[in-house]
Write a protein that holds these residues in place. Structure first.
Motif, short mmCIF file in Angstrom:
data_model
loop_
_atom_site.label_atom_id
_atom_site.label_comp_id
_atom_site.label_asym_id
_atom_site.label_seq_id
_atom_site.Cartn_x
_atom_site.Cartn_y
_atom_site.Cartn_z
N PRO A 211 1.56 4.83 4.19
CA PRO A 211 2.62 4.08 3.49
C PRO A 211 3.48 3.29 4.45
CG PRO A 211 3.30 6.35 3.77
CD PRO A 211 1.90 6.26 4.35
N SER B 20 8.37 2.91 0.79
CA SER B 20 8.54 4.28 0.30
C SER B 20 10.00 4.54 -0.06
CB SER B 20 8.06 5.30 1.35
OG SER B 20 6.69 5.18 1.58
N VAL C 273 0.87 7.75 -2.83
CA VAL C 273 1.81 6.96 -2.04
C VAL C 273 2.69 6.14 -2.97
CG1 VAL C 273 0.27 6.83 -0.04
CG2 VAL C 273 0.22 5.01 -1.74
N TYR C 274 3.93 5.97 -2.59
CA TYR C 274 4.91 5.20 -3.36
C TYR C 274 5.09 5.72 -4.79
CZ TYR C 274 3.43 2.00 0.39
OH TYR C 274 3.07 1.44 1.59
#
Length: 322
Positions: free
Chosen positions: A203, A208, A245-246
């Motif tokens: 990321p 993030s 991720v995110y």
């Protein structure tokens, strides 16, 4: 490019056609050669800058005769110009910008004499919009304000090509804002722009952090990855932002493009070999803040497309392959 892919040995043989290097050296305290190299990175807080600082630290710890001085820059295009002009000895650049340079395309009519040391990791293209906003596809960006990367960055090159292949030109053109990552994130947070385009590791810490404050949508770009590859060559590939991720609940297909560690052709072979020994000995530390889960191996690193390997890199990889 067309035709059969070259073998690793073939790539190395082709790289021997590079020009001979000149010396850029001083004397160390014990009478040996000390290499002092300027490394063009990127903006402070960005992944190139983090990689460059980490490389300088690891060189100081493990190769006392190798001194690397990171330079803050606008990234890829700026770095290639610095290498060509001699104000940097090493530099990082995205593969598409590097290919333009060696082929004399776009803004590189002078063809700077750059060579590759390694492909070090892959950038993932992030096309990010607010989750609750009206934009649900790339084509919905027509007429809207989009942060497309800082002037002189490789991300801006990629963003421009992406918008062109999507038909976002002429009456459908977006309003491009030439912001770096930090400014792009803040502009999306405040609504100054409707979207941001960023190419980086996964990321990317700034994204993030943004995702914790603002629900985000990451738009898929699988079709555009294929179109870019067909139009501009194999520097572009299809990759996937993984679930997790995110805050993503499912994978998102997007565009991948490699990042090259480059050198002026005049940098001595012994200096290049010293740099690569640090890179391959300490790759975990170098990539830790750049892209999670990446692994650097010679078979990956040697694939630098039309950018020729430096003769010192050829010698290093031959020592690895035997």
């Amino acid at each position: 490019m067309t035709g059969r892919p070259m073998s690793r040995r073939g790539l190395l043989e082709a790289a021997l056609l590079g020009a001979p290097a000149l010396a850029v050296a001083g004397c160390s305290g014990d009478g040996g050669t000390a290499w002092q190299l300027r490394l063009a990175t990127g903006a402070p807080g960005g992944p190139y800058n983090a990689f460059g600082k980490a490389l300088a630290v690891q060189a100081a710890r493990t190769a006392p005769r190798l001194h690397i001085a990171p330079l803050s820059t606008s990234a890829s295009v700026d770095n290639l110009r610095r290498l060509g002009g001699g104000s940097a000895d090493l530099g990082l650049a995205m593969a598409d910008a590097a290919e333009d340079a060696v082929r004399g395309r776009q803004s590189f009519s002078d063809r700077p004499a750059v060579t590759a040391l390694a492909r070090v990791y892959v950038n993932y293209t992030h096309l990010v919009v607010p989750a609750h906003g009206p934009v649900r596809s790339l084509r919905d960006l027509a007429g809207r304000s989009v942060a497309t990367g800082a002037t002189g960055s490789g991300g801006q090159v990629l963003a421009g090509r992406l918008l062109r292949v999507a038909g976002l030109t002429g009456e459908r053109a977006v309003r491009q804002r030439q912001f770096g990552l930090a400014e792009s994130v803040e502009a999306l947070r405040t609504g100054t722009v409707d979207a941001l385009i960023w190419a980086g590791g996964v990321p990317t810490p700034a994204l993030s952090t943004l995702a914790r404050d603002l629900p985000l949508r990451f738009l898929p770009l699988e079709t555009e990855a294929d179109t870019l590859r067909d139009t501009y060559g194999p520097v572009y590939s299809a990759v996937t932002l993984p679930a997790g991720v995110y805050g993503l609940t499912e994978p998102v297909g997007t565009i991948g493009v490699g990042n090259y560690l480059l050198a002026r052709s005049q940098v001595p072979q012994q200096a290049v070999q010293a740099v690569l020994r640090v890179v391959f000995d300490r790759w975990r530390e170098l990539l830790r803040e750049v892209t999670a889960g990446a692994r650097l191996e010679p078979g990956f690193a040697v694939a630098t497309g039309n950018v020729p390997l430096h003769p010192g890199a050829v010698a290093y990889y031959r020592s690895v392959y035997g």
